[in-house]
Design a protein around this motif. Structure first.
Motif, PDB file in Angstrom:
ATOM      1  N   ALA A 104       2.491 -13.145  35.845  1.00  0.00           N
ATOM      2  CA  ALA A 104       2.287 -14.569  35.579  1.00  0.00           C
ATOM      3  C   ALA A 104       0.851 -14.906  35.171  1.00  0.00           C
ATOM      4  O   ALA A 104       0.627 -15.742  34.300  1.00  0.00           O
ATOM      5  CB  ALA A 104       2.689 -15.394  36.797  1.00  0.00           C
ATOM      6  N   GLU A 105      -0.102 -14.260  35.758  1.00  0.00           N
ATOM      7  CA  GLU A 105      -1.489 -14.680  35.545  1.00  0.00           C
ATOM      8  C   GLU A 105      -2.254 -13.815  34.544  1.00  0.00           C
ATOM      9  O   GLU A 105      -3.477 -13.846  34.512  1.00  0.00           O
ATOM     10  CB  GLU A 105      -2.226 -14.687  36.893  1.00  0.00           C
ATOM     11  CG  GLU A 105      -1.754 -15.799  37.816  1.00  0.00           C
ATOM     12  CD  GLU A 105      -1.872 -17.174  37.154  1.00  0.00           C
ATOM     13  OE1 GLU A 105      -2.923 -17.444  36.542  1.00  0.00           O
ATOM     14  OE2 GLU A 105      -0.906 -17.955  37.205  1.00  0.00           O
ATOM     15  N   ILE A 106      -1.495 -12.999  33.778  1.00  0.00           N
ATOM     16  CA  ILE A 106      -2.175 -12.101  32.839  1.00  0.00           C
ATOM     17  C   ILE A 106      -1.742 -12.362  31.400  1.00  0.00           C
ATOM     18  O   ILE A 106      -0.549 -12.407  31.093  1.00  0.00           O
ATOM     19  CB  ILE A 106      -1.859 -10.624  33.175  1.00  0.00           C
ATOM     20  CG1 ILE A 106      -2.317 -10.276  34.587  1.00  0.00           C
ATOM     21  CG2 ILE A 106      -2.504  -9.685  32.152  1.00  0.00           C
ATOM     22  CD1 ILE A 106      -3.807 -10.219  34.760  1.00  0.00           C
ATOM     23  N   ASN A 107      -2.718 -12.546  30.528  1.00  0.00           N
ATOM     24  CA  ASN A 107      -2.470 -12.632  29.096  1.00  0.00           C
ATOM     25  C   ASN A 107      -3.009 -11.376  28.413  1.00  0.00           C
ATOM     26  O   ASN A 107      -3.901 -10.717  28.957  1.00  0.00           O
ATOM     27  CB  ASN A 107      -3.166 -13.854  28.493  1.00  0.00           C
ATOM     28  CG  ASN A 107      -2.396 -15.131  28.765  1.00  0.00           C
ATOM     29  OD1 ASN A 107      -1.312 -15.080  29.368  1.00  0.00           O
ATOM     30  ND2 ASN A 107      -2.957 -16.249  28.349  1.00  0.00           N
ATOM     31  N   ALA A 108      -2.470 -11.082  27.230  1.00  0.00           N
ATOM     32  CA  ALA A 108      -2.950  -9.903  26.498  1.00  0.00           C
ATOM     33  C   ALA A 108      -2.769 -10.079  24.994  1.00  0.00           C
ATOM     34  O   ALA A 108      -1.898 -10.817  24.541  1.00  0.00           O
ATOM     35  CB  ALA A 108      -2.196  -8.660  26.966  1.00  0.00           C
ATOM     36  N   VAL A 109      -3.630  -9.421  24.234  1.00  0.00           N
ATOM     37  CA  VAL A 109      -3.504  -9.308  22.777  1.00  0.00           C
ATOM     38  C   VAL A 109      -3.496  -7.828  22.460  1.00  0.00           C
ATOM     39  O   VAL A 109      -4.257  -7.086  23.077  1.00  0.00           O
ATOM     40  CB  VAL A 109      -4.717  -9.820  21.991  1.00  0.00           C
ATOM     41  CG1 VAL A 109      -4.289 -10.465  20.689  1.00  0.00           C
ATOM     42  CG2 VAL A 109      -5.602 -10.668  22.824  1.00  0.00           C
ATOM     43  N   ALA A 110      -2.711  -7.423  21.469  1.00  0.00           N
ATOM     44  CA  ALA A 110      -2.703  -6.005  21.092  1.00  0.00           C
ATOM     45  C   ALA A 110      -2.665  -5.842  19.582  1.00  0.00           C
ATOM     46  O   ALA A 110      -2.069  -6.648  18.872  1.00  0.00           O
ATOM     47  CB  ALA A 110      -1.506  -5.294  21.720  1.00  0.00           C
ATOM     48  N   VAL A 111      -3.339  -4.788  19.098  1.00  0.00           N
ATOM     49  CA  VAL A 111      -3.312  -4.438  17.671  1.00  0.00           C
ATOM     50  C   VAL A 111      -2.971  -2.948  17.562  1.00  0.00           C
ATOM     51  O   VAL A 111      -3.226  -2.188  18.489  1.00  0.00           O
ATOM     52  CB  VAL A 111      -4.663  -4.703  16.971  1.00  0.00           C
ATOM     53  CG1 VAL A 111      -5.040  -6.169  17.059  1.00  0.00           C
ATOM     54  CG2 VAL A 111      -5.751  -3.825  17.562  1.00  0.00           C
ATOM     55  N   PRO A 112      -2.399  -2.569  16.432  1.00  0.00           N
ATOM     56  CA  PRO A 112      -2.035  -1.163  16.272  1.00  0.00           C
ATOM     57  C   PRO A 112      -3.126  -0.323  15.627  1.00  0.00           C
ATOM     58  O   PRO A 112      -3.931  -0.832  14.852  1.00  0.00           O
ATOM     59  CB  PRO A 112      -0.835  -1.239  15.327  1.00  0.00           C
ATOM     60  CG  PRO A 112      -1.130  -2.418  14.453  1.00  0.00           C
ATOM     61  CD  PRO A 112      -1.928  -3.392  15.302  1.00  0.00           C
ATOM     62  N   VAL A 113      -3.143   0.965  15.974  1.00  0.00           N
ATOM     63  CA  VAL A 113      -3.913   1.954  15.226  1.00  0.00           C
ATOM     64  C   VAL A 113      -2.895   2.617  14.310  1.00  0.00           C
ATOM     65  O   VAL A 113      -1.865   3.099  14.787  1.00  0.00           O
ATOM     66  CB  VAL A 113      -4.529   3.013  16.156  1.00  0.00           C
ATOM     67  CG1 VAL A 113      -5.149   4.146  15.348  1.00  0.00           C
ATOM     68  CG2 VAL A 113      -5.560   2.368  17.062  1.00  0.00           C
ATOM     69  N   LEU A 114      -3.165   2.585  13.011  1.00  0.00           N
ATOM     70  CA  LEU A 114      -2.180   3.078  12.055  1.00  0.00           C
ATOM     71  C   LEU A 114      -2.604   4.375  11.386  1.00  0.00           C
ATOM     72  O   LEU A 114      -3.788   4.650  11.237  1.00  0.00           O
ATOM     73  CB  LEU A 114      -1.950   2.019  10.964  1.00  0.00           C
ATOM     74  CG  LEU A 114      -1.430   0.669  11.453  1.00  0.00           C
ATOM     75  CD1 LEU A 114      -1.350  -0.317  10.295  1.00  0.00           C
ATOM     76  CD2 LEU A 114      -0.078   0.819  12.131  1.00  0.00           C
ATOM     77  N   SER A 115      -1.616   5.161  10.994  1.00  0.00           N
ATOM     78  CA  SER A 115      -1.900   6.355  10.217  1.00  0.00           C
ATOM     79  C   SER A 115      -2.121   5.942   8.764  1.00  0.00           C
ATOM     80  O   SER A 115      -1.837   4.813   8.377  1.00  0.00           O
ATOM     81  CB  SER A 115      -0.746   7.342  10.299  1.00  0.00           C
ATOM     82  OG  SER A 115       0.289   6.928   9.440  1.00  0.00           O
ATOM     83  N   ARG A 116      -2.608   6.879   7.953  1.00  0.00           N
ATOM     84  CA  ARG A 116      -2.833   6.610   6.537  1.00  0.00           C
ATOM     85  C   ARG A 116      -1.553   6.145   5.860  1.00  0.00           C
ATOM     86  O   ARG A 116      -1.582   5.397   4.900  1.00  0.00           O
ATOM     87  CB  ARG A 116      -3.333   7.875   5.845  1.00  0.00           C
ATOM     88  CG  ARG A 116      -4.725   8.283   6.259  1.00  0.00           C
ATOM     89  CD  ARG A 116      -5.776   7.520   5.481  1.00  0.00           C
ATOM     90  NE  ARG A 116      -7.122   7.946   5.855  1.00  0.00           N
ATOM     91  CZ  ARG A 116      -7.914   7.250   6.671  1.00  0.00           C
ATOM     92  NH1 ARG A 116      -7.511   6.113   7.198  1.00  0.00           N
ATOM     93  NH2 ARG A 116      -9.123   7.710   6.955  1.00  0.00           N
TER      94      ARG A 116
END
Lengths: 266, 266
Positions: free
Chosen positions: B197-209
């Motif tokens: 409930a009290e945690i937010n998050a943002v995520a981005v990917p690491v991509l291959s070529r």
DNA sequence: CACATCATTTCTATATTAGAAATACTAATT
DNA sequence: AATTAGTATTTCTAATATAGAAATGATGTG
């Protein structure tokens, strides 16, 4: 001379092949020693490979295999239509042993048929390309299970329900684990009426240079003809079929990674 | 000159890079045209690559990527300890944004934490290396789901039970699919108190070529500080962290596969 | 059946690479 | 902390290996 071979490219790949399991990093000195080349030369090759992304420098003079190879490997895996490669081999195999044959991949749970060749004799088995076969009671499935890493096998065994597929009695987890050990040791698995009462099968693996299982190849048929003796006699042609697939995948010149001294000089 | 670069090796890899999706086979003529080299030369490179097993001849003059590359790719993937590569990047990221960060892989069902950096501010989240996070209600998980091939996603959605992890209301399959579309489009996913409930998050990917998702990177923290505005401001440093990981994996010289004319011409 | 296209070989000039020697790092040992 | 040993890296040059022109062989097409 057949065709002028580019020695630099060959050497570059010899260097890449030095990254065996157990040697995650390579230095110019080691490469030079292993391949009998000057350290300066080895160093320059590593630098060039770094430029191409085939290796990555992790610290001064130490290199690891790079992700460019992961990408290339995936492309190779995707572009290689294993079905098409295996198909003609299966047809030859079936012509030789006069029984149906098929090839499989593994989806993590079941063996998936990717190609098959039907023998002249009619057979009432519903396996076609794309069919998924229960793993614990088929020759293909057991081959795949036997080649699974321990933890993945444990996970499979934890989730699967080992119910008998026909009137035959069910197998226990212990019995299966034991059988898989011998399957792994021999590189050979059998199915004696476990999935369909009247069908027996033998399967052998096609292996990568590093020993990973690429696909399974089996011969199957009515229990009447597929006696133990008959199945034993199929093993040799099946092994050579597997070897043919391996040759088709890896090409002719690619001998096993023998390492040690060298191999090519000038 | 920094170090003498072996032109032949560079050219060999340029040829290998020509095997893009949509071009499973290559001939000497095509390679020669694309790279601006003589056809004879291209032919010889292909023959050499065939000898190494990097390509396999499928018919007169036509070559495909060979399984040697699959093997090398697997070795590269196994030897690359992604955790170690990502760890220092996460630490820098956390130092910059002053919130905890983590990196993940996907095991087919859940996002698996492979590294993390804890911010100075204490936080009561039980995620450590090896922890498996439910996919449908975490930033990491949604990123992975968004990058899954259609059929695998369908299979996931068929088996998973979308129950709310806390008092928040549950998400429907339709809502999730819709969210995943935008996650995929933006290369960015959020978690607003969905797992804890009290945690937010943002995520981005690491991509291959080639655009495949290698791992996920997220920043997470207490909802009080992780406002939408704050998360938006984290995106830029997160993207550059992802780019740094990509650079570490692929090495410096390995520019994106731009193809077309050439690139290196000594 | 002849033609066109592309793969493959042969031959040779020349650009490239291999190695010796010198120099710069790095790390271990005292 | 200083010395030393072991490598990595650069520079320079001889000689080798490679690139390309031209010729030949294979394959498929109008």
């Amino acid at each position: 001379m057949v065709s002028q071979i580019n020695g630099s490219v060959v050497k570059a790949f010899q260097i890449l092949q030095l990254f065996e399991p157990g040697r995650p990093e390579l230095t110019a000195a080691i490469a030079a020693e292993k391949l009998g080349m000057n350290m300066v030369t080895a160093h320059r090759f590593l630098r060039t490979l770094e430029l191409t992304g085939a290796v990555v420098a992790v610290s001064r003079g130490a290199y690891q295999l790079g992700f460019t190879l992961v990408d290339l490997g995936e492309r190779a895996a995707n572009q290689t239509n294993l079905s098409n490669v295996v198909q003609p081999v299966l047809e030859d195999l079936t012509a030789t042993v006069e029984e149906s044959s098929m090839a499989s991949l593994f989806d993590g749970e079941k063996a998936v048929c990717i190609a098959r060749a039907v023998a002249a004799r009619p057979l009432f088995v519903d396996v076609k390309k794309g069919s998924r076969l229960e793993a614990y009671c088929t020759a293909h499935g057991k081959l795949w299970l036997a080649h699974l890493p321990e933890d993945q096998l444990a996970r499979y065994l934890d989730t699967v329900e080992l119910r008998p597929m026909n009137s035959s009695r069910s197998i226990t987890r212990e019995e299966l684990v034991e059988e898989l050990a011998s399957v792994r040791a021999e590189g050979l698995s059998f199915n004696r009426g476990e999935r369909e009462a009247e069908i027996n099968a033998v399967a052998v693996p096609v292996l990568s240079r590093s020993g990973k299982m690429i696909c399974g190849i089996s011969v199957f048929g009515a229990t009447g003809r597929m006696t133990d003796a008959a199945m034993q006699s199929f093993i040799a042609p099946m092994r050579s079929a597997a070897a043919r697939v391996e040759a088709l995948l890896y090409g002719p010149g690619a001998a096993a990674t023998s390492s040690s001294e060298s191999g090519i000089d000038t």
